[in-house]
Scaffold this active site. Structure first.
Site, mmCIF file in Angstrom:
data_model
loop_
_atom_site.group_PDB
_atom_site.id
_atom_site.type_symbol
_atom_site.label_atom_id
_atom_site.label_comp_id
_atom_site.label_asym_id
_atom_site.label_seq_id
_atom_site.Cartn_x
_atom_site.Cartn_y
_atom_site.Cartn_z
ATOM 1 N N HIS A 46 0.765 -1.237 0.009
ATOM 2 C CA HIS A 46 -0.320 -0.069 -0.225
ATOM 3 C C HIS A 46 1.002 0.998 0.135
ATOM 4 O O HIS A 46 2.439 1.126 -0.099
ATOM 5 C CB HIS A 46 -0.827 -0.018 1.193
ATOM 6 C CG HIS A 46 -0.243 0.247 2.780
ATOM 7 N ND1 HIS A 46 0.377 -0.832 2.674
ATOM 8 C CD2 HIS A 46 0.074 1.124 3.441
ATOM 9 C CE1 HIS A 46 0.369 -0.762 4.024
ATOM 10 N NE2 HIS A 46 0.948 0.661 4.003
ATOM 11 N N THR A 49 2.397 4.514 -4.593
ATOM 12 C CA THR A 49 3.556 3.533 -5.874
ATOM 13 C C THR A 49 4.783 2.685 -5.533
ATOM 14 O O THR A 49 4.265 2.793 -3.728
ATOM 15 C CB THR A 49 4.298 5.356 -6.140
ATOM 16 O OG1 THR A 49 4.376 5.864 -4.548
ATOM 17 C CG2 THR A 49 2.875 6.049 -6.446
ATOM 18 N N ARG A 50 5.139 1.929 -5.557
ATOM 19 C CA ARG A 50 6.388 1.417 -5.677
ATOM 20 C C ARG A 50 7.151 1.228 -7.445
ATOM 21 O O ARG A 50 6.337 1.515 -7.961
ATOM 22 C CB ARG A 50 5.729 0.096 -5.721
ATOM 23 C CG ARG A 50 5.129 -0.319 -4.271
ATOM 24 C CD ARG A 50 6.548 -0.311 -3.264
ATOM 25 N NE ARG A 50 5.922 -0.811 -1.679
ATOM 26 C CZ ARG A 50 4.470 -0.236 -1.749
ATOM 27 N NH1 ARG A 50 4.084 1.053 -1.742
ATOM 28 N NH2 ARG A 50 4.018 -0.655 -0.127
ATOM 29 N N LYS A 263 6.186 11.705 -2.267
ATOM 30 C CA LYS A 263 6.817 11.031 -1.546
ATOM 31 C C LYS A 263 8.021 10.649 -1.007
ATOM 32 O O LYS A 263 8.920 10.187 -1.859
ATOM 33 C CB LYS A 263 5.629 9.455 -1.728
ATOM 34 C CG LYS A 263 5.837 8.028 -0.821
ATOM 35 C CD LYS A 263 4.903 7.354 -2.005
ATOM 36 C CE LYS A 263 5.088 5.316 -0.819
ATOM 37 N NZ LYS A 263 4.475 4.602 -1.872
ATOM 38 N N HIS A 267 15.070 3.725 2.916
ATOM 39 C CA HIS A 267 14.866 2.244 2.886
ATOM 40 C C HIS A 267 15.826 1.249 3.708
ATOM 41 O O HIS A 267 14.968 -0.004 4.114
ATOM 42 C CB HIS A 267 15.396 2.354 1.510
ATOM 43 C CG HIS A 267 15.120 0.623 1.270
ATOM 44 N ND1 HIS A 267 14.210 -0.404 1.021
ATOM 45 C CD2 HIS A 267 16.545 -0.267 0.650
ATOM 46 C CE1 HIS A 267 14.145 -1.272 0.664
ATOM 47 N NE2 HIS A 267 16.178 -1.296 0.313
ATOM 48 N N CYS A 312 5.001 0.858 6.482
ATOM 49 C CA CYS A 312 4.729 -0.143 5.733
ATOM 50 C C CYS A 312 5.067 -0.805 6.346
ATOM 51 O O CYS A 312 6.339 -1.345 7.687
ATOM 52 C CB CYS A 312 5.437 0.153 4.537
ATOM 53 S SG CYS A 312 4.930 -1.048 3.614
ATOM 54 N N LYS A 345 7.517 -5.434 -7.021
ATOM 55 C CA LYS A 345 7.613 -5.010 -8.726
ATOM 56 C C LYS A 345 7.299 -6.413 -9.428
ATOM 57 O O LYS A 345 7.606 -6.238 -10.942
ATOM 58 C CB LYS A 345 8.814 -4.645 -8.718
ATOM 59 C CG LYS A 345 9.453 -5.249 -8.902
ATOM 60 C CD LYS A 345 11.275 -4.236 -8.515
ATOM 61 C CE LYS A 345 11.460 -3.209 -7.872
ATOM 62 N NZ LYS A 345 11.660 -3.132 -6.463
#
Length: 384
Positions: A46, A49-50, A263, A267, A312, A345
């Site tokens: 969610h 975007t990815r 956004k 990471h 996330c 992806k």
């Protein structure tokens, strides 16, 4: 009364929705079960975007899977008549020997992929919203871009239903068992039987597969949206997706889709989660400071305080590579887990792989480097 299917998919978020679609598309009687609603915001798939890319710096072995993933996303767009992928490119920035820069160049070299090598000054001149540190190199991949994550999940689910799949939401699984020839699933109110089971339980994989004692660790990952003060960050201004490997941490982000907010997330790092059901989804200062410091250094026209956020979950393996395999004791149980924060992806192509493994026990796609046996004796990451 026990209901009978050919294949049951336990968990129909990102990967499970892909599996349900590919299985149903092949004409099988498919049941998908999820403890939450469709395209929910409680797991890992969610947040709008990815990034999707081909010159994969994590390992060149992912590239053949990615090439097939691109084809399957295009197929899904054609079938659903909905755009899911936006090709805006990806800029990687880091020291010349960093994982991102050297890894992307290696994958591009081994697989004949198109990338552009840029100096820090050339990257900053090309995209004036960035300030790339002088010591950095940059790599631009023009075939990269982003997927609309919730739209991808919903489309996989919608097309799975159109092909005859039964999807049950808000239906937590109490137990599962296998004889090797048949699987049996129990929820609080029902029982189901099938020839095969696909387990794509995300952050709940370790508990669903407790007997395997998988070395998985769940990390809490805040994703933030910040206001911008420059149109240079807009998608229609040719702003790409981006990934900066800074000395202290790694950060990624997306062009502004609405001309107002952008956004950005970190990471690396992340707090360890003991129970995915009890994640703290509120934002605190420690979530914001590293990203704000990064923005002031590298994206100076982005305001430093977020206007909204999402939480996330990364489910990481010790080597941060996926687990895609059959259960070591039950050949009719397929496992997909440990996608380590870079998996979405692949949901198109691995959905197809899960369908292969559940129906024939093998796949022609190259997944040997993702087999479960490599993690034997490994301990979970402990540094977060």
């Amino acid at each position: 009364m026990t209901e009978v299917f050919d294949v049951i998919v336990l968990g129909v978020g990102g990967f499970g929705s892909g599996a349900a679609y590919h299985l149903a598309r092949r004409g099988l009687r498919v049941l998908g079960l999820d403890r939450f609603g469709p395209a929910h915001d409680q797991g890992s798939s969610h947040g709008e975007t990815r990034i999707i890319r081909k010159a994969y710096f994590e390992h060149p072995d992912y590239v053949p899977l990615l090439l097939r993933a691109y084809d399957l996303w295009a197929d899904l767009e054609a079938e659903s008549q909905q755009q899911l992928f936006w090709k805006c490119g990806l800029m990687l920035a880091g020291l010349p020997g960093s994982e991102a820069i050297s890894g992307a160049r290696l994958s591009a070299s081994q697989h004949g992929l198109t990338i552009e090598n840029l100096s820090a000054s050339a990257a900053t001149q090309r995209w004036p919203g960035f300030r790339v540190p002088d010591a950095f190199d940059a790599v631009f991949e023009p075939d990269a871009g982003f997927l609309k994550v919730e739209d991808c999940v919903r489309t996989h689910l919608d097309r799975a239903s159109a092909h005859g799949a039964t999807l049950l939401f808000d239906e937590p699984v109490v137990s599962w068992s296998s004889t090797g020839r048949e699987v049996r699933i129990r929820t609080a109110t029902r029982e189901f039987v099938a020839a095969s089971l696909v387990i794509t339980a995300g952050a709940w994989a370790a508990s669903v597969l407790a007997e395997l004692k998988l070395p998985l660790q769940v990390l809490r990952k805040p994703v933030l949206w910040f206001e911008t003060s420059s149109p240079a960050y807009n998608l229609d201004a040719s702003m790409p997706t981006f990934y900066f490997e800074m000395p202290e941490a790694t950060f990624y982000g997306f062009p502004s889709l609405d001309g107002q907010v952008i956004k950005v997330a970190q990471h690396s790092g992340g707090a360890i989660v003991a129970d995915p059901m009890l994640v703290n989804r509120q934002l605190h200062g420690g979530d914001v400071r590293p990203i704000s410091d990064f923005l002031s250094t590298c994206l100076p026209a982005v305001r430093s305080q977020p206007v909204r956020h999402s939480i996330c979950l990364y489910t990481v393996t010790p080597d941060r590579h996926f687990v895609v395999d059959r259960h070591p004791q039950y050949s009719n149980v397929v496992i997909g887990c440990g996608f380590s924060g870079h998996g979405f992806k692949f949901t198109s192509v691995l959905g197809s792989v899960f369908a292969d493994l559940a129906t024939t026990g093998h796949t022609e796609l190259p997944i040997d480097f993702l087999r479960l046996a490599r993690l034997s004796g490994r301990k979970p990451l402990v540094d977060g």
